[in-house]
Enzyme design. Structure first.
Site, PDB file in Angstrom:
ATOM      1  N   GLU A  73       0.818  -1.218   0.000  1.00 13.92           N
ATOM      2  CA  GLU A  73       0.000   0.000   0.000  1.00 13.92           C
ATOM      3  C   GLU A  73       0.859   1.278   0.000  1.00 13.92           C
ATOM      4  O   GLU A  73       0.724   2.122   0.876  1.00 13.92           O
ATOM      5  CB  GLU A  73      -0.932  -0.002   1.219  1.00 13.92           C
ATOM      6  CG  GLU A  73      -2.022  -1.049   1.146  1.00 13.92           C
ATOM      7  CD  GLU A  73      -3.179  -0.684   0.215  1.00 13.92           C
ATOM      8  OE1 GLU A  73      -3.061   0.310  -0.524  1.00 13.92           O
ATOM      9  OE2 GLU A  73      -4.190  -1.412   0.229  1.00 13.92           O
TER      10      GLU A  73
ATOM     11  N   GLU B 216      -3.824 -10.534  -0.089  1.00 13.20           N
ATOM     12  CA  GLU B 216      -4.684 -10.492   1.091  1.00 13.20           C
ATOM     13  C   GLU B 216      -6.079 -10.881   0.631  1.00 13.20           C
ATOM     14  O   GLU B 216      -6.553 -10.409  -0.400  1.00 13.20           O
ATOM     15  CB  GLU B 216      -4.730  -9.084   1.710  1.00 13.20           C
ATOM     16  CG  GLU B 216      -3.401  -8.637   2.282  1.00 13.20           C
ATOM     17  CD  GLU B 216      -3.382  -7.194   2.772  1.00 13.20           C
ATOM     18  OE1 GLU B 216      -4.445  -6.637   3.096  1.00 13.20           O
ATOM     19  OE2 GLU B 216      -2.276  -6.628   2.821  1.00 13.20           O
TER      20      GLU B 216
HETATM   21  C1  IPT Z   1      -5.130  -3.745   3.732  1.00 13.29           C
HETATM   22  C2  IPT Z   1      -3.721  -3.614   4.235  1.00 13.29           C
HETATM   23  O1  IPT Z   1      -2.803  -3.968   3.255  1.00 13.29           O
HETATM   24  C3  IPT Z   1      -3.462  -4.427   5.435  1.00 13.29           C
HETATM   25  O2  IPT Z   1      -2.235  -4.015   5.998  1.00 13.29           O
HETATM   26  C4  IPT Z   1      -4.571  -4.305   6.422  1.00 13.29           C
HETATM   27  O3  IPT Z   1      -4.646  -2.981   6.839  1.00 13.29           O
HETATM   28  C5  IPT Z   1      -5.860  -4.675   5.769  1.00 13.29           C
HETATM   29  O4  IPT Z   1      -6.104  -3.848   4.688  1.00 13.29           O
HETATM   30  C6  IPT Z   1      -7.041  -4.509   6.690  1.00 13.29           C
HETATM   31  O5  IPT Z   1      -6.929  -5.136   7.897  1.00 13.29           O
HETATM   32  S1  IPT Z   1      -5.456  -2.305   2.811  1.00 13.29           S
HETATM   33  C7  IPT Z   1      -7.173  -2.091   2.612  1.00 13.29           C
HETATM   34  C8  IPT Z   1      -7.431  -0.697   2.091  1.00 13.29           C
HETATM   35  C9  IPT Z   1      -7.772  -3.029   1.663  1.00 13.29           C
END
Ligand code: IPT
Length: 992
Positions: free
Chosen positions: A423, A502
């Protein structure tokens, strides 16, 4: 404030004086001295304190002791400030590259004695493995240098400053610096010297660095060595005793690739390592060598020629008491737990972990995506204006970060991808990092999710893509545009392997839909699986004013800007307890699949390369959840990717009970991470004969009645149930509310597939607007017939015209009491419902209900889109253990497809219920809890729940799914609970 200081904390370069190039974190027998331990410490509220502490004879007697490694905010019970949790937000004004004058600054001092004999060392090097965020170092009053890059190693040459006998090392650490702008990861801000400090004696003619790049091809191993050493360091010898390798390099020019005719490859499944040494007269370096080749062929990501599927987790470094301070035993147990739950991959979100973690990953076996320490997420707020990722002034800092990342860990076979960070928007500095990696390490591709258009990365990566989007990425014919891509860019991205860096946000109770993603991965070879967000809650062990322990999250330390419990999104709770989601994950990704036929079972080995020789197979038959037969299943060794059909034992089918066959794959022998017999995969087949559900009981004539009567074990006064089996009871009352889960509270816009949700507004908010948590009842009718009672209630909320009619019919036939509840909503309900069912409140009296035994799905909680780990069987539990202690209390404990339930007190049955399926064959679930959904919804932490005086039994005709909307898509429509008519049928009796 002196301008020099402003310059330093606002300096966008990575610091001055650290040794370059960075080198591997090596296990050498050259002498070293750990400087971990107790240091003298002083904390100042600003960065502009005098530097006199760095001089040798500074008097630090009125300072305090501080452990190194540690985070000062986690020491001294608040004496040194408190942790701050933010996700995307910066906890200081956005004024890059400046930070406020209120900049907690920790000064550290300690004396060390230079070991006798070190005077022979050619060089003395001082290494810091992790300091957050900017630090300066002095030795004996001489300033050595400064560095930023909190989760990266920095070494300084201190040869000319050290002397025999006592030496003084002084370190100044600023919590905030320009570097904070590029370290905006979703985690606690935890300043301090939090990793090891080590003094290294570098021998004359030592081996500065070595890199044993390995390859594997059709049984042959390949080593392409790189050695950094002076000419005087030669000859240098590489030895791998197990392979008979003893290669002497007389000069630097002799260092050349070598082939080894027969090696066992390394994989996450069979992590075969060979002990190797690289040595000369001055020192011996020990390495663990694993042979594997990483390669992208077309849209396939391959290791040793075979497609890899990542069943991965995002792993932060987090410990409830130590923060990001590494605890090797804790980390090893964490990784062993991952292996036991079929996790095969780790993304080191969002920075390099302690270097020992990679040794553990090599040894236990994980595919690792090693991520650089970089995130500038807060710039999202200003549309990425001024984002360091595209600012030439930051180029050197970005390059320094990726060089330190790759150089430190390059020898690990477990690392199969380098990730530039997380990010950080996009920009030329990221592209420059990628080209540096490409020039340095041809053997590992580059990952970075923020490169949406695929301009400088080798794999296509996304986070939280919905199921339909993921499918669109996996297929070619689709016209679905890909996020941030022109059609041409989308076409380019589809030429690459895809992974979800993720997905499935595991915050609180959830996520749903693991199985839908896994199905896509099996169907579309371009999809290579992904990494669940995330492995573990980051709760910090804290205490209430009256001393009760709890796991703190954002806001619990009085932060002005924070992101609440968004830091509690792991499949493992802060105390290490696996949540039901981890069990669900394990079941969905299990590496062996069973498909039942009439008298055979097809066993499919879904692994990357390992056969099934490490497994044994066993079976059992249960009648209504009680084991009646069991044995071993003869399964020949099945190669990876292959399926074999084996005969099943004859199953004895009961005429009057459900007959279930269960098969399991278990470990044949103990491993480094699980005992012999550990269950790796399991499946069930229903072999029951069809049985008739007793027809609904009818009564021909109802007459208005007082509603005061006894029907078997039930006593009614004025139409209301007052006692069951001689215990006070109230209810049944309609319950449509569940304490909102974090996903229910999520307001993401990703609702295109759920008909009742509103983008940007959470379902929980819609439920509150409809008053689902505050329903009131008007009794419309009470009627009686022979051995029967009928009530009709109209249930609705204040200021709402919507309602639900609930008809309860109690009948006694042949001494058997049955309740039939029909729940019929008015038209016009605009939302999905969290649940629909009835609730009985059972006050404690002299015999509190404290246990349950049931036949149905278990042993853990399940919801419509997270039900794969649940199996049909007979289970028991204390009421306490039926609920999961999510960091923020929320809906928990639902067991699906109930057949029979006994409520117990002190081990004795007090009530017995049989749940009959409805006319569509649907069975209710149950929740047995010490708190009502309304009480649970009002608490922010488990310790805030009120003292309980009753047990509450919910019989739910249905529950809404879980989804992933805390960060991602809402509940898939198949698992959404739409208001419609439901019927519950329960046979109720006292102790049998
Ligand atoms: C995403 C992040 O990469 C991760 O570090 C964590 O914050 C997660 O979200 C949420 O728990 S970024 C999000 C804008 C999709």
């Amino acid at each position: 404030m002196p301008s020099e200081l402003t310059d330093l904390v606002s300096d966008v370069t990575p610091g001055r004086g650290a040794l370059r190039p960075a080198r591997s974190w090596l296990h050498s027998d050259a002498p070293s001295l750990s400087l971990n331990g107790s240091w003298r410490f002083r904390l100042s509220p600003t960065a502009s304190v005098t530097e006199d502490f760095a001089v040798e004879d500074f008097d630090d007697h009125d300072w305090e002791d501080m452990a190194v490694p540690s985070h000062w905010v986690l020491e001294g019970d608040g004496a040194y400030g408190r942790p701050i949790y933010t996700n995307v937000q910066f906890p200081f004004p956005m004024d890059p590259p400046h930070v406020p004058d209120e900049n907690p600054t920790g000064d550290y001092r300690r004396v060390f004695e230079l070991p006798a004999g070190w005077t022979d060392a050619e060089r003395v090097v001082l290494r810091f493995d992790g300091v957050e965020s900017l630090f300066r170092v002095w030795v004996n009053g001489v300033e050595i240098g400064s560095a930023s890059g909190s989760r990266l190693a920095h070494e300084f040459d201190v040869t000319s400053s050290v002397r025999p006998g006592d030496n003084v090392v002084a370190v100044r650490v600023h919590q905030w610096s320009a570097a904070s702008y590029v370290e905006d990861q979703d985690q606690w801000w935890l300043p301090g010297i939090f990793r090891d400090v080590t003094l290294l004696a570098r021998p004359a003619a030592g081996i500065e660095d070595v890199w044993l790049r390995t390859g594997f091809d059709s049984g042959r191993g390949h080593i392409d060595p790189e050695v950094v050493a002076d000419a005087a360091a030669f000859p240098i010898t590489l030895r791998i005793p197990e392979l008979g390798v003893e290669q002497v390099w007389a000069t630097k020019d002799d260092v050349a690739p070598l082939d080894i005719p027969e090696v066992t490859p390394w994989s996450a499944e069979r992590p075969h390592l060979y002990r190797a040494t690289v040595s000369n007269a001055a020192e011996t370096i020990s390495l663990s060598v694993g042979f594997r080749t990483v390669e992208i062929r077309g849209d396939q990501f391959l290791v040793n020629g075979r497609r890899v599927v990542f069943h991965g987790v995002n792993r932060h470094e987090t410990h409830p008491e130590r923060g990001r301070v590494f605890d090797e035993q804790h980390a090893r147990e964490d990784l062993a737990l991952m292996k036991r739950f079929n996790v095969n991959a780790i993304r080191t979100s969002h920075y390099p972990p302690h270097p020992r973690l990679l040794d553990l990953a090599d040894e236990l076996g994980f595919w690792v995506v090693l991520e650089c320490d970089l995130e500038t997420h807060g710039f999202h707020k200003v549309d990425w204006k001024g984002n360091p990722s595209d600012d030439p002034a930051w180029r050197e800092a970005y390059l320094d970060r990726i060089r330190r990342t790759v150089e430190r860990d390059k020898n690990h076979p477990s690392i199969v991808l380098w990730s530039l960070g997380n990010e950080a928007g996009t920009g030329s500095n990221l592209a420059a990092m990628s080209s540096w990696v490409h020039s340095r390490d041809a053997g590992r591709p580059v990952h970075y999710e923020g490169d949406h258009a695929g301009e400088y990365t080798d794999v296509y990566s996304r986070m939280y893509a919905s199921v339909p989007e993921t499918e669109a990425i996996g297929t070619d014919g689709s016209r679905v545009p890909l996020l941030g891509c022109t059609p041409a860019q989308g076409a380019r991205q589809r030429t690459k392997p895809f992974l979800l860096c993720e997905y499935a946000h595991a915050m609180g109770n959830g996520p749903g839909a693991f199985d839908q993603y896994e199905e896509l991965v099996r169907a579309h070879p371009r999809l290579h699986g992904g990494f669940v967000w995330e492995w573990r809650d980051h709760g910090i062990l804290a205490r209430t004013a009256d001393g009760r322990p709890f796991y703190a999250y954002g806001g619990d330390f009085g932060e002005t800007v924070h992101d609440g419990n968004f830091v509690m999104d792991g499949m493992v709770l802060s105390d290490g307890t696996p949540t039901p989601s981890l069990h669900e994950f394990k079941a969905v990704v299990q590496p062996v699949m069973f498909s039942f036929e009439a008298d055979k079972v097809a066993v499919t080995n879904l692994r990357h390369s390992a056969d099934t020789s490490d497994l044994r197979f066993r079976w059992r038959v249960e009648h209504d959840g009680r084991v009646v037969e069991s044995g071993e299943l003869e399964v020949p060794v099945i190669a990876a990717g292959v399926s074999g059909r084996v005969p099943l034992p004859p199953v004895t089918v009961a005429p009057d009970a459900e007959s279930w066959l269960t098969v399991e794959a278990v470990l044949a022998a103990e491993t480094a991470w699980a005992p012999q017999g550990h269950v790796v995969a399991t499946a069930q087949a229903d072999r029951s004969v069809r049985r008739r559900v007793p027809a609904a009981r009818t009564r021909p004539e109802w007459r208005a009645g007082t509603g005061t009567l006894a029907l078997g074990v039930a006593d009614f006064v004025g139409g209301s149930l007052v006692r069951l089996a001689d215990r006070a009871v109230s209810g049944p009352r309609l319950e449509l509310f569940r304490a909102p889960t974090d996903n229910d509270e999520g307001a993401s816009d990703e609702v295109e597939h759920s008909d009742a949700a509103v983008p940007g507004v959470s379902n929980a908010e819609l439920w509150r607007r409809e008053g689902l948590h505050r329903l009131t009842t008007r009794r419309v009718r009470v009627e009686q017939a022979a051995d029967a009672l009928r009530t009709v209630d109209k249930v609705s909320a204040a200021n709402s015209a919507l309602f639900v009619m609930v008809e309860c019919v109690w009948t006694l036939d042949g001494g058997e009491l049955e309740l039939r509840a029909q729940i019929e909503p008015s038209s016009g309900w605009p939302t999905v419902w969290p649940r629909v069912g009835i609730r009985f409140d059972l006050p404690d009296g002299t015999q509190p209900i404290d246990g349950a035994e049931w036949f149905g799905l278990g042993p853990l909680e399940s919801y419509p889109d997270s039900i794969r780990a649940a199996r049909t069987g007979r289970f028991s539990s204390s009421v306490r253990d039926l609920s999961v202690d999510y960091a923020r209390p929320q809906e928990t404990g639902h067991r699906s497809a109930l057949r029979e339930l006994s409520l117990t007190s002190g081990g004795m049955e007090v009530l017995h219920l049989v749940a009959l399926p409805d006319t569509r064959g649907r069975r209710p679930g149950f929740v047995l809890s010490r708190h009502t959904p309304q009480e649970i919804a009002a608490a922010d932490h488990p310790h805030e729940l009120p003292a309980s005086v009753a047990t509450h039994l919910h019989i739910d005709a249905a529950q809404h799914g879980l989804g992933s909307r805390a960060c991602g898509p809402d509940v898939w429509p198949d698992f959404a609970l739409r208001p419609e008519t439901y019927t519950l049928r329960l046979q109720i009796s006292g102790p049998r």
